[in-house]
Each structure stands twice: as C-alpha cells, then as structure tokens.
Design a protein around this motif. Sequence first.
Motif, mmCIF file in Angstrom:
data_model
loop_
_atom_site.group_PDB
_atom_site.id
_atom_site.type_symbol
_atom_site.label_atom_id
_atom_site.label_comp_id
_atom_site.label_asym_id
_atom_site.label_seq_id
_atom_site.Cartn_x
_atom_site.Cartn_y
_atom_site.Cartn_z
ATOM 1 N N GLU A 131 8.236 10.688 -4.714
ATOM 2 C CA GLU A 131 9.398 10.836 -5.588
ATOM 3 C C GLU A 131 9.069 11.742 -6.778
ATOM 4 O O GLU A 131 9.875 12.587 -7.176
ATOM 5 C CB GLU A 131 9.851 9.466 -6.075
ATOM 6 C CG GLU A 131 10.483 8.600 -4.985
ATOM 7 C CD GLU A 131 10.875 7.239 -5.505
ATOM 8 O OE1 GLU A 131 10.599 6.964 -6.696
ATOM 9 O OE2 GLU A 131 11.455 6.456 -4.731
ATOM 10 N N THR A 132 7.874 11.568 -7.354
ATOM 11 C CA THR A 132 7.463 12.430 -8.470
ATOM 12 C C THR A 132 7.381 13.887 -8.040
ATOM 13 O O THR A 132 7.843 14.793 -8.745
ATOM 14 C CB THR A 132 6.103 11.969 -9.007
ATOM 15 O OG1 THR A 132 6.190 10.580 -9.387
ATOM 16 C CG2 THR A 132 5.693 12.790 -10.213
ATOM 17 N N ARG A 133 6.809 14.107 -6.878
ATOM 18 C CA ARG A 133 6.706 15.485 -6.376
ATOM 19 C C ARG A 133 8.084 16.065 -6.101
ATOM 20 O O ARG A 133 8.338 17.247 -6.380
ATOM 21 C CB ARG A 133 5.861 15.486 -5.098
ATOM 22 C CG ARG A 133 5.635 16.878 -4.528
ATOM 23 C CD ARG A 133 4.785 16.829 -3.297
ATOM 24 N NE ARG A 133 4.570 18.157 -2.751
ATOM 25 C CZ ARG A 133 3.930 18.410 -1.617
ATOM 26 N NH1 ARG A 133 3.407 17.391 -0.919
ATOM 27 N NH2 ARG A 133 3.783 19.638 -1.189
ATOM 28 N N GLU A 134 8.979 15.245 -5.581
ATOM 29 C CA GLU A 134 10.338 15.723 -5.320
ATOM 30 C C GLU A 134 11.037 16.095 -6.621
ATOM 31 O O GLU A 134 11.744 17.112 -6.694
ATOM 32 C CB GLU A 134 11.127 14.642 -4.578
ATOM 33 C CG GLU A 134 12.517 15.079 -4.155
ATOM 34 C CD GLU A 134 13.237 14.004 -3.362
ATOM 35 O OE1 GLU A 134 14.404 14.220 -3.028
ATOM 36 O OE2 GLU A 134 12.621 12.951 -3.101
ATOM 37 N N ASP B 147 0.813 -1.210 0.000
ATOM 38 C CA ASP B 147 0.000 0.000 0.000
ATOM 39 C C ASP B 147 0.851 1.267 0.000
ATOM 40 O O ASP B 147 0.372 2.345 -0.370
ATOM 41 C CB ASP B 147 -0.928 0.007 1.218
ATOM 42 C CG ASP B 147 -1.930 -1.149 1.159
ATOM 43 O OD1 ASP B 147 -2.204 -1.617 0.036
ATOM 44 O OD2 ASP B 147 -2.421 -1.559 2.228
ATOM 45 N N LEU B 148 2.116 1.155 0.456
ATOM 46 C CA LEU B 148 2.979 2.332 0.527
ATOM 47 C C LEU B 148 3.685 2.627 -0.785
ATOM 48 O O LEU B 148 4.245 3.710 -0.956
ATOM 49 C CB LEU B 148 4.028 2.138 1.633
ATOM 50 C CG LEU B 148 3.493 2.038 3.061
ATOM 51 C CD1 LEU B 148 4.632 1.796 4.021
ATOM 52 C CD2 LEU B 148 2.736 3.307 3.439
ATOM 53 N N VAL B 149 3.700 1.693 -1.717
ATOM 54 C CA VAL B 149 4.411 1.884 -2.986
ATOM 55 C C VAL B 149 3.865 3.073 -3.768
ATOM 56 O O VAL B 149 4.624 3.944 -4.221
ATOM 57 C CB VAL B 149 4.384 0.594 -3.822
ATOM 58 C CG1 VAL B 149 4.981 0.843 -5.199
ATOM 59 C CG2 VAL B 149 5.142 -0.522 -3.105
ATOM 60 N N PRO B 150 2.553 3.202 -3.984
ATOM 61 C CA PRO B 150 2.045 4.385 -4.704
ATOM 62 C C PRO B 150 2.375 5.702 -4.001
ATOM 63 O O PRO B 150 2.679 6.708 -4.645
ATOM 64 C CB PRO B 150 0.544 4.156 -4.763
ATOM 65 C CG PRO B 150 0.377 2.676 -4.592
ATOM 66 C CD PRO B 150 1.466 2.250 -3.666
ATOM 67 N N LEU B 151 2.340 5.651 -2.666
ATOM 68 C CA LEU B 151 2.658 6.869 -1.916
ATOM 69 C C LEU B 151 4.107 7.266 -2.111
ATOM 70 O O LEU B 151 4.431 8.446 -2.318
ATOM 71 C CB LEU B 151 2.337 6.651 -0.432
ATOM 72 C CG LEU B 151 2.628 7.827 0.499
ATOM 73 C CD1 LEU B 151 1.800 9.044 0.092
ATOM 74 C CD2 LEU B 151 2.335 7.445 1.947
ATOM 75 N N LEU B 152 5.004 6.275 -2.070
ATOM 76 C CA LEU B 152 6.426 6.556 -2.276
ATOM 77 C C LEU B 152 6.680 7.080 -3.687
ATOM 78 O O LEU B 152 7.464 8.016 -3.888
ATOM 79 C CB LEU B 152 7.251 5.297 -2.016
ATOM 80 C CG LEU B 152 7.281 4.801 -0.564
ATOM 81 C CD1 LEU B 152 8.021 3.473 -0.475
ATOM 82 C CD2 LEU B 152 7.934 5.835 0.335
ATOM 83 N N GLU B 153 6.014 6.475 -4.669
ATOM 84 C CA GLU B 153 6.185 6.947 -6.039
ATOM 85 C C GLU B 153 5.670 8.372 -6.202
ATOM 86 O O GLU B 153 6.294 9.200 -6.891
ATOM 87 C CB GLU B 153 5.451 6.001 -6.994
ATOM 88 C CG GLU B 153 6.083 4.613 -7.088
ATOM 89 C CD GLU B 153 5.299 3.697 -8.013
ATOM 90 O OE1 GLU B 153 4.199 4.118 -8.452
ATOM 91 O OE2 GLU B 153 5.770 2.586 -8.288
ATOM 92 N N ALA B 154 4.551 8.661 -5.572
ATOM 93 C CA ALA B 154 4.004 10.023 -5.650
ATOM 94 C C ALA B 154 4.948 11.023 -4.996
ATOM 95 O O ALA B 154 5.165 12.136 -5.508
ATOM 96 C CB ALA B 154 2.630 10.076 -4.987
#
Length: 202
Positions: A78-81, A69-76
């Motif tokens: 990273e994208t924002r960063e 469940d944390l994978v999409p959050l981490l990707e989001a």
Amino acid sequence: MTQDRKRGHRPGRGTLAIIAVLLLGSALLRVGLQATEAIAREASPEELAESLPMPAPLAAPQQCVSDPDLVPLLEAMETREDRLRMREERMTMRMRALQVADARIQEKLAELRASEAALRATIALADEAAESDLTRLTSVYENMKPKDAAALFETMDPDFAAGFLGRMRPEAAAGIMTGLSPETAYLVSVVLAGRNAEVPRE
C-alpha cells in the motif's frame, strides 16, 4: 349375413367410445386448468408463498482470516502504491507545465518570425530607397559641370567620393577627377584601386 352385420357394427361403437372418452378428458383438463388459474388469481401472495416449497437455507458466509505474516507485506504494498500514485501525479503536473511552456515558446517564436519578416521588409525598403537616392544623386553629379562637381567632391571624404565616382559613367568621373587637387585625386584613386583589388578575378 346377420353375423357379418354384427361384426361390422362393433368397430364403429368402439371408435365412438374412444372419441367420447377423449372429449371428456379434454373437457376435464380445461376445467381443471381454469380452476387452477382462478384459484391462483384469488389467492393472496402470502398463501402462494406458503404453498410453494421452502428454499434451502443459505450457507453462512465464511470469514476471511488474515495471516499475521502478510500484514507487513500488505502495508508495504500500500505504501509503494501511494508513492507511485504521488509520483504519477507529479509527472502529470510536470507534463502539463511543459506543454504550457512549449505553447508559450511556440507563440514567442511565431512573434519573432513575424518581427523578423517585418524587419527584413523594412530593410529591403530602406535599401531600395537608399539605392534610389544614390542613383538619383549620382545622376545629379554626372549632369553638373565637371569644375563645379570637382569643387564639391573636394570637400567629401575620399571613401564617400570614391563611392560616387565608381557609380558614374567613366567620362563623367574623369572630368571630375581632372578638377580635383592632386592630393584628393590620389586618395580617391587609392580607394577605387583597393576596391577593385578585392574583386575576384576568376
């Protein structure tokens, strides 16, 4: 007295025995330490390693198990960063461009100020030269004969003639005005009166 002597000699023997035991123990301790050092010097690293106790085995590293469940959050995140980093780079480039433009503007302003100062100096010199020429020419007209000066003023534009007459001494201007034709004298008088009318009274 024999008993007193025996009692007096017993403590001395005990003290000597204790000192002898201490000296013997010290000697044995030194010999043991020197022997240990000699053995340690002669022993190889492998032998020393074998003689040392084995350290306790390290615990196996635990593997971090990620939550799906944390994978999409981490990707989001990273994208924002990445977006923030790109925006920061663009802002940095804009700031540098603005600094360069500001430096050029300052250079241009300095050049304009220098040009303005040079122009003012040139205008001041021109005005000074013109004023000097007018003063010299006015003096020449004043020293001419009134009849000759009047003939010259007759050919001038009324405004131009009025300018010279206004700078002359009253008696010289009056002599020239007397030699002018009535029409020219009238036009010059109108110009002189108009200039005086514009002068504030108070």
